[in-house]
Design a protein around this motif. Structure first.
Motif, PDB file in Angstrom:
ATOM      1  N   PRO A 243      52.345  33.845  12.910  1.00  0.00           N
ATOM      2  CA  PRO A 243      52.480  32.995  13.678  1.00  0.00           C
ATOM      3  C   PRO A 243      52.547  31.317  13.451  1.00  0.00           C
ATOM      4  O   PRO A 243      53.068  31.013  14.472  1.00  0.00           O
ATOM      5  CB  PRO A 243      51.429  33.422  14.432  1.00  0.00           C
ATOM      6  N   LEU A 244      52.712  31.452  12.222  1.00  0.00           N
ATOM      7  CA  LEU A 244      52.411  29.120  12.005  1.00  0.00           C
ATOM      8  C   LEU A 244      53.825  28.955  12.189  1.00  0.00           C
ATOM      9  O   LEU A 244      54.063  28.126  12.686  1.00  0.00           O
ATOM     10  CB  LEU A 244      52.066  28.966  10.483  1.00  0.00           C
ATOM     11  N   ARG A 245      54.479  30.245  11.230  1.00  0.00           N
ATOM     12  CA  ARG A 245      55.644  30.042  11.222  1.00  0.00           C
ATOM     13  C   ARG A 245      56.279  29.849  12.747  1.00  0.00           C
ATOM     14  O   ARG A 245      57.279  29.517  13.328  1.00  0.00           O
ATOM     15  CB  ARG A 245      56.377  30.974  10.117  1.00  0.00           C
ATOM     16  N   THR A 246      55.980  30.534  13.829  1.00  0.00           N
ATOM     17  CA  THR A 246      56.739  31.340  14.843  1.00  0.00           C
ATOM     18  C   THR A 246      56.092  29.631  15.739  1.00  0.00           C
ATOM     19  O   THR A 246      57.379  29.554  16.374  1.00  0.00           O
ATOM     20  CB  THR A 246      55.635  32.101  15.801  1.00  0.00           C
ATOM     21  N   ILE A 247      54.711  29.079  16.024  1.00  0.00           N
ATOM     22  CA  ILE A 247      54.921  27.255  16.178  1.00  0.00           C
ATOM     23  C   ILE A 247      55.203  26.973  15.734  1.00  0.00           C
ATOM     24  O   ILE A 247      56.187  26.215  16.822  1.00  0.00           O
ATOM     25  CB  ILE A 247      53.165  27.451  15.941  1.00  0.00           C
ATOM     26  N   LYS A 269      58.474  14.444  22.984  1.00  0.00           N
ATOM     27  CA  LYS A 269      58.738  14.385  21.850  1.00  0.00           C
ATOM     28  C   LYS A 269      57.117  14.107  20.969  1.00  0.00           C
ATOM     29  O   LYS A 269      57.509  14.995  19.404  1.00  0.00           O
ATOM     30  CB  LYS A 269      59.569  13.823  21.140  1.00  0.00           C
ATOM     31  N   ASP A 270      56.644  13.666  20.747  1.00  0.00           N
ATOM     32  CA  ASP A 270      55.360  13.485  20.206  1.00  0.00           C
ATOM     33  C   ASP A 270      54.407  14.289  20.242  1.00  0.00           C
ATOM     34  O   ASP A 270      54.301  15.055  18.891  1.00  0.00           O
ATOM     35  CB  ASP A 270      54.085  11.747  20.532  1.00  0.00           C
ATOM     36  N   TYR A 271      54.587  15.367  20.930  1.00  0.00           N
ATOM     37  CA  TYR A 271      54.034  16.577  21.257  1.00  0.00           C
ATOM     38  C   TYR A 271      53.935  17.554  20.030  1.00  0.00           C
ATOM     39  O   TYR A 271      53.646  18.548  19.133  1.00  0.00           O
ATOM     40  CB  TYR A 271      53.744  17.194  22.577  1.00  0.00           C
ATOM     41  N   THR A 272      55.792  18.284  20.018  1.00  0.00           N
ATOM     42  CA  THR A 272      56.001  18.989  19.770  1.00  0.00           C
ATOM     43  C   THR A 272      56.181  18.703  17.962  1.00  0.00           C
ATOM     44  O   THR A 272      56.044  19.293  17.236  1.00  0.00           O
ATOM     45  CB  THR A 272      57.910  18.723  19.349  1.00  0.00           C
ATOM     46  N   GLN A 273      56.485  17.645  17.236  1.00  0.00           N
ATOM     47  CA  GLN A 273      55.985  16.996  16.479  1.00  0.00           C
ATOM     48  C   GLN A 273      54.892  17.164  15.631  1.00  0.00           C
ATOM     49  O   GLN A 273      54.868  17.468  14.258  1.00  0.00           O
ATOM     50  CB  GLN A 273      56.592  15.203  16.505  1.00  0.00           C
ATOM     51  N   THR A 274      53.878  16.587  16.707  1.00  0.00           N
ATOM     52  CA  THR A 274      52.525  16.952  16.429  1.00  0.00           C
ATOM     53  C   THR A 274      52.607  18.285  16.026  1.00  0.00           C
ATOM     54  O   THR A 274      51.488  18.657  15.026  1.00  0.00           O
ATOM     55  CB  THR A 274      52.031  16.591  17.187  1.00  0.00           C
ATOM     56  N   ILE A 275      53.066  19.492  16.951  1.00  0.00           N
ATOM     57  CA  ILE A 275      52.748  20.924  16.924  1.00  0.00           C
ATOM     58  C   ILE A 275      53.369  20.962  15.266  1.00  0.00           C
ATOM     59  O   ILE A 275      52.922  21.858  15.103  1.00  0.00           O
ATOM     60  CB  ILE A 275      53.852  21.365  18.004  1.00  0.00           C
ATOM     61  N   GLN A 276      54.697  20.397  15.550  1.00  0.00           N
ATOM     62  CA  GLN A 276      54.970  20.865  13.712  1.00  0.00           C
ATOM     63  C   GLN A 276      54.541  20.543  12.327  1.00  0.00           C
ATOM     64  O   GLN A 276      53.691  21.339  11.314  1.00  0.00           O
ATOM     65  CB  GLN A 276      56.934  20.088  13.598  1.00  0.00           C
ATOM     66  N   ASN A 277      54.386  18.932  12.594  1.00  0.00           N
ATOM     67  CA  ASN A 277      53.170  18.835  11.458  1.00  0.00           C
ATOM     68  C   ASN A 277      52.343  19.440  11.370  1.00  0.00           C
ATOM     69  O   ASN A 277      51.847  19.791  10.165  1.00  0.00           O
ATOM     70  CB  ASN A 277      52.757  17.539  11.521  1.00  0.00           C
ATOM     71  N   SER A 278      51.331  19.652  12.743  1.00  0.00           N
ATOM     72  CA  SER A 278      49.978  20.859  12.315  1.00  0.00           C
ATOM     73  C   SER A 278      49.882  22.056  11.846  1.00  0.00           C
ATOM     74  O   SER A 278      49.714  22.467  10.648  1.00  0.00           O
ATOM     75  CB  SER A 278      49.546  20.382  14.341  1.00  0.00           C
ATOM     76  N   SER A 279      50.723  22.393  12.521  1.00  0.00           N
ATOM     77  CA  SER A 279      51.325  23.851  11.683  1.00  0.00           C
ATOM     78  C   SER A 279      52.284  24.027   9.939  1.00  0.00           C
ATOM     79  O   SER A 279      51.261  24.948   9.685  1.00  0.00           O
ATOM     80  CB  SER A 279      52.853  24.560  12.443  1.00  0.00           C
ATOM     81  N   ARG A 280      52.472  23.122  10.061  1.00  0.00           N
ATOM     82  CA  ARG A 280      53.055  23.033   8.594  1.00  0.00           C
ATOM     83  C   ARG A 280      51.496  22.411   7.519  1.00  0.00           C
ATOM     84  O   ARG A 280      51.694  23.705   6.337  1.00  0.00           O
ATOM     85  CB  ARG A 280      53.977  21.827   8.022  1.00  0.00           C
TER      86      ARG A 280
END
Length: 455
Positions: A243-247, A269-280
């Motif tokens: 699920p983390l990879r999916t997010i 753009k900040d939201y999507t970047q935050t989602i990617q950083n947090s999931s990583r």
């Protein structure tokens, strides 16, 4: 303890009380040996008859044989040898010498016989050795005295015997019998005491066996529980990664879709970047937690680790980071240690990466690695010129999930140093850190210097 005693001391003695008794016996034997040597010298100077030398030689041989029994951890046999040697020497020095060489000092030798028999009794009591019971001891020692007395009378005649001599002879017989009786009581009491001590020791040993069995059973249960937890951690980590990879993937697709639609909203753009950083970050944390739980409490096998080669392997593994930061890493001829290679590799890698990572801006990382023997362990030191740490941080640096600079260096999980500590603990070593703000950090850790049992 003198060095010569170690020659006769058995190597398999672990009980301190038994070791003290053996040491005491060796001192007594050495004293008797010195006595017979001195007597031999006196007899030689005085040019005595051969019968004296026979007794001297027998005494020295008996002392050596007794010491040999001590070396084989046969204390009772050694003490019996000492007592028998004394009894034979008394028989020769007393009745036999008087029979062969009648002279004016014969009654004086009779008193010496009494004192020598008393000394033999004292020796038996001091070692708690019951060679004969009271009746046989009394008969044996009385026979010695009567034999000596009649040897004197047969050689000199009854006319040389005075009432005073007879009274002293009777007193001597009574004294030796009373001494045998007292010795018998003391031996009986001491034997009862020793039997009680042995019974208590036996009970302690049996309790230890039961405790060891219980500990072994509980250790097995704990190992099974740990295995189940590790299996659970692997399953959970596998289930979380997907699920983390999916997010992360869908947040990237969402941003790409918005870019294609020419939607240029900085907030989105900040939201999507935050989602990617947090999931990583979450994926890295799951990976580190899995590593932490997988470190064995004790390594399965210890092998010799060539630390110089291991450091080179670490640098090859992180070469991209080293090149990117232009880090300068030096090390001296590192002594080898024993451990589990993969775990020690991870330990060294984490410490070097930390030294490269936590640096002031525009600072060239400089890391030195050294090592030196410290008793049964090898101490290694990894020193950097980074940002350093405050005293408050030093107390918490090895706690899991602790991150001191999560805003400036936000890609860490807070598990790296806790993994290092668990690896060192698994090798029964120690890890500690010395540092001050803006002056760099020194990480110290120890590994076994040889293939010691650490289970």
């Amino acid at each position: 303890m003198p060095n010569w005693i170690y020659y006769f001391m058995p190597h398999n003695v672990v009980n301190k009380l038994e070791k003290r008794r053996l040491t005491y016996a060796l001192w007594v034997i050495s004293g008797l040996g010195i006595f017979f040597i001195l007597v031999l010298i006196v007899h030689t100077v005085c040019k005595m008859t051969p019968v004296h030398y026979y007794a001297d030689a027998f005494g020295l041989i008996g002392a050596y044989v007794a010491a040999s029994f001590i070396r084989k951890n046969k204390l009772v046999l050694a003490v019996k040898t000492i007592v028998i040697t004394l009894l034979v020497a008394i028989l020769v020095y007393g009745p036999i010498v008087d029979y062969v060489e009648p002279g004016t000092v014969m009654f004086l030798r009779l008193y010496v016989t009494i004192f020598a028999l008393e000394a033999a009794l004292l020796l038996m009591v001091s070692f708690y050795i019951a060679i004969l019971n009271y009746v046989y001891l009394a008969l044996l020692f009385t026979s010695y005295l009567l034999l000596h007395f009649f040897v004197i009378v047969s050689k000199n005649g009854w006319d040389t015997v005075t009432p005073e001599m007879i009274s002293y002879g009777i007193i001597g017989v009574l004294a030796i019998n009373i001494s045998c009786f007292i010795a018998s009581l003391m031996l009986r009491y001491n034997n009862d005491l020793m039997n009680k001590i042995n019974a208590d020791n036996k009970e302690i040993v049996e309790n230890n066996i039961r405790l060891e069995a219980e500990v072994k059973n509980r250790t097995g249960d704990l190992q099974n529980s740990n295995d189940n937890l590790k299996q659970f951690a692997h399953i959970v980590s596998h289930e979380l990664k997907e699920p983390l990879r999916t997010i992360s993937g869908f947040s990237g697709l969402l941003q790409k879709k918005l870019d294609n639609l020419n939607v240029n909203d900085p907030d989105i753009k900040d939201y999507t970047q935050t989602i990617q950083n947090s999931s990583r970050h979450m994926a890295n944390l799951v990976k580190e937690m899995l590593t932490f739980s997988s470190v064995q409490q004790s390594p399965k096998t210890l092998v010799e680790i060539k630390m110089n080669e291991l450091v080179e392997l670490v640098l090859n593994q992180i070469d991209n980071i080293v090149q990117e930061k232009k880090a300068e890493i030096t090390w001296t001829a590192l002594p080898n240690a024993y451990g589990e290679s993969l775990l020690v590799f991870q330990l060294m890698q984490n410490l070097i990466i930390n030294g490269i990572k936590y640096q002031p801006k525009n600072n060239t990382p400089k890391i030195t690695i050294s090592g030196s023997p410290k008793g049964q362990f090898i101490e290694y030191i990894v020193t950097d010129n980074g940002i350093g740490m405050s005293n408050d941080t030093l107390l918490k640096i090895f706690d899991p999930l602790y991150r001191e600079h999560k805003h400036e260096y936000g890609d860490g999980t807070g598990m790296g140093l806790s993994i290092c500590k668990k690896i060192v603990d698994a090798h029964h070593g120690k890890i500690w850190v010395s540092s001050e703000l803006s002056t760099g950090t020194c990480f110290h850790f120890t590994l076994p210097a040889y293939n010691m049992p650490i289970a």
